[in-house]
Design a protein around this motif. Structure first.
Motif, PDB file in Angstrom:
ATOM      1  N   LEU A 203       1.055  -1.547  -0.365  1.00  0.00           N
ATOM      2  CA  LEU A 203      -0.045   0.059   0.193  1.00  0.00           C
ATOM      3  C   LEU A 203       1.017   1.184   0.502  1.00  0.00           C
ATOM      4  N   SER A 207      -4.660   5.305   1.142  1.00  0.00           N
ATOM      5  CA  SER A 207      -5.996   4.157   0.073  1.00  0.00           C
ATOM      6  C   SER A 207      -7.532   4.333  -0.522  1.00  0.00           C
ATOM      7  N   GLY A 211     -10.754   0.766  -3.071  1.00  0.00           N
ATOM      8  CA  GLY A 211     -10.138   0.056  -2.957  1.00  0.00           C
ATOM      9  C   GLY A 211      -7.994   0.181  -3.695  1.00  0.00           C
ATOM     10  N   ARG A 212      -8.215   1.227  -4.689  1.00  0.00           N
ATOM     11  CA  ARG A 212      -6.988   1.781  -5.558  1.00  0.00           C
ATOM     12  C   ARG A 212      -6.323   2.382  -4.300  1.00  0.00           C
ATOM     13  N   SER A 213      -5.102   2.502  -4.151  1.00  0.00           N
ATOM     14  CA  SER A 213      -3.980   3.197  -3.738  1.00  0.00           C
ATOM     15  C   SER A 213      -4.442   4.651  -4.572  1.00  0.00           C
ATOM     16  N   GLU A 214      -3.504   5.707  -3.458  1.00  0.00           N
ATOM     17  CA  GLU A 214      -3.084   6.830  -4.059  1.00  0.00           C
ATOM     18  C   GLU A 214      -2.300   7.925  -5.235  1.00  0.00           C
ATOM     19  N   GLU A 216      -1.613   4.358  -6.818  1.00  0.00           N
ATOM     20  CA  GLU A 216      -1.603   3.857  -8.262  1.00  0.00           C
ATOM     21  C   GLU A 216      -2.661   4.837  -8.529  1.00  0.00           C
ATOM     22  N   THR A 237       0.250  -1.969  -9.004  1.00  0.00           N
ATOM     23  CA  THR A 237      -0.239  -2.663  -7.780  1.00  0.00           C
ATOM     24  C   THR A 237       1.469  -2.081  -7.012  1.00  0.00           C
TER      25      THR A 237
END
Ligand code: NAP
Length: 338
Positions: A203, A207, A211-214, A216, A237
């Motif tokens: 991560l 988050s 579900g994605r991270s900033e 990503e 990812t």
């Protein structure tokens, strides 16, 4: 302008600011006047640039009207606050943080890819330089897109802790020291939420609801934008790994037309920013990802039967490649706009 540009590196004491200074030196960018800016904690220190010592000046009181370009290397919240101050004073800001990733009036510009977009710096006097992961991916995927058309891309990024700044380097070193001396790590942090030594953390950035991270989301958006493919299926990812410097990207892609693996090798061999020859069949962050301007590749292989699916491994120094792109943008501004 032919006598050079007046430049401030803002956040000059950090790992990215320091790299910007080394790249400015290495590329002989025409700098007529230089300023090193950081927090008031660093006032009293001097930083060397092209053989001279420059006192660190405090951001809070720095007069941005003294410079033509401010290369920002600040945490995103500060970049957001101070870019307006600098822009109002007449400086053009080149920012490499996530502060303006959703601002349509701040152009995202990669040298040799979409330089014409730099003209839009006038909208807010701010330009956004892509992250290192985006620069590496565009360097390679742009050629695949031209050769065979991309239909889908899946990437896992193995990010060195330098991407989280000097405190992250210190955190990894301190935790390694404790564990190698059979001592427990008392509590994770302050940079990483879990222990980073001898571990990995999937991560990077906050988050998001989906579900994605900033980080990503930013990579996915910026790759699509620079490829001119808003429709491209792309999943990224981002994983922090216990590596100090040098980033790896495991890239899987599907092409529309299909292409022989050997033809892909030829395409990569002819790409300027890709390492001119295989330095290693399996490039590693420690050997090929530190202090290098090239994107190194290895393990290129077909992953299906039709010639449409391939995978490869990329390694690059993302601190350095980010700095090189930002400095190239300064050079283009000097050449075309000042
Ligand atoms: N590290 C990378 O690989 C990389 C690559 C591309 C872009 N970036 C971006 O560059 C920015 C900086 O990252 P970094 O890795 O260089 O972090 P860093 O090593 O922690 O450096 C942070 C810099 O910001 C300055 N700063 C912090 N708080 C400040 C304040 N209140 N007032 C004035 N200056 C302040 C620090 O000055 P003091 O030393 O005086 O505290 C230091 O110069 C981030 O937005 C990051 O996303 C980083």
């Amino acid at each position: 302008m032919n006598k050079g540009v007046r430049v401030a590196v803002v956040g000059a004491t950090g790992v990215y600011g320091e790299t910007l200074m080394r790249v400015l030196e290495a590329r002989d960018t025409p700098v007529s006047d230089f300023h090193a800016v950081a927090s008031d904690r660093s006032v009293g220190r001097s930083l060397e640039f092209r053989g001279d010592d420059y006192p660190v000046q405090a951001l809070e009181s720095f007069d941005f009207s003294q410079v033509d370009v401010a290369l920002f290397a600040l945490p995103p919240d500060l970049a957001s606050d101070y870019a307006s101050v600098a822009a109002e004073a007449g400086a053009v800001i080149i920012d490499s943080s996530s502060a303006f990733s959703l601002d349509p009036d701040v152009p995202l510009v990669m040298a040799d890819v979409n330089e014409a977009a730099l003209d839009d710096f006038r909208l807010r006097n701010i330009v956004r330089s892509p992250s290192g992961a985006v620069l590496s991916l565009i360097t390679v995927l742009r050629e695949v897109e031209r050769s065979a058309g991309l239909s889908a891309v899946v990437v896992a990024g193995y990010h060195a802790v330098v991407g989280a700044g000097r405190a992250a380097l210190d955190e990894l070193a301190a935790q390694c020291g404790l564990l190698l001396n059979a001592k427990p790590v008392p509590a994770p942090g302050p940079v990483f939420a879990s222990r980073i030594a001898f571990n990995s953390i999937a991560l990077a950035g906050a988050s998001l609801a989906d579900g994605r991270s900033e980080q990503e989301l930013a990579v996915e958006n910026d790759v699509r934008a620079l490829l001119g493919r808003p429709d491209l299926t792309l999943a990224y990812t981002a994983v922090w790994v216990p590596v100090f410097y040098g980033d790896g990207l495991a890239v899987n892609f599907t092409t529309v037309d299909g292409i022989e693996t050997q033809a892909l090798e030829t395409v990569l061999a002819q790409t300027a920013a890709v390492a001119p020859a295989h330095t290693a069949a399996v490039p590693t962050p420690a050997a090929e990802g530190a202090d290098q301007d090239f994107v190194h590749w290895g393990r290129l292989r077909a992953t299906g039967q039709t010639g449409q699916e391939h995978a490869l491994w990329l390694v690059a120094d993302h601190v350095r490649s980010s700095a090189v792109n930002s400095v190239k943008l300064v050079e283009i501004l000097v050449r075309d706009h000042f």
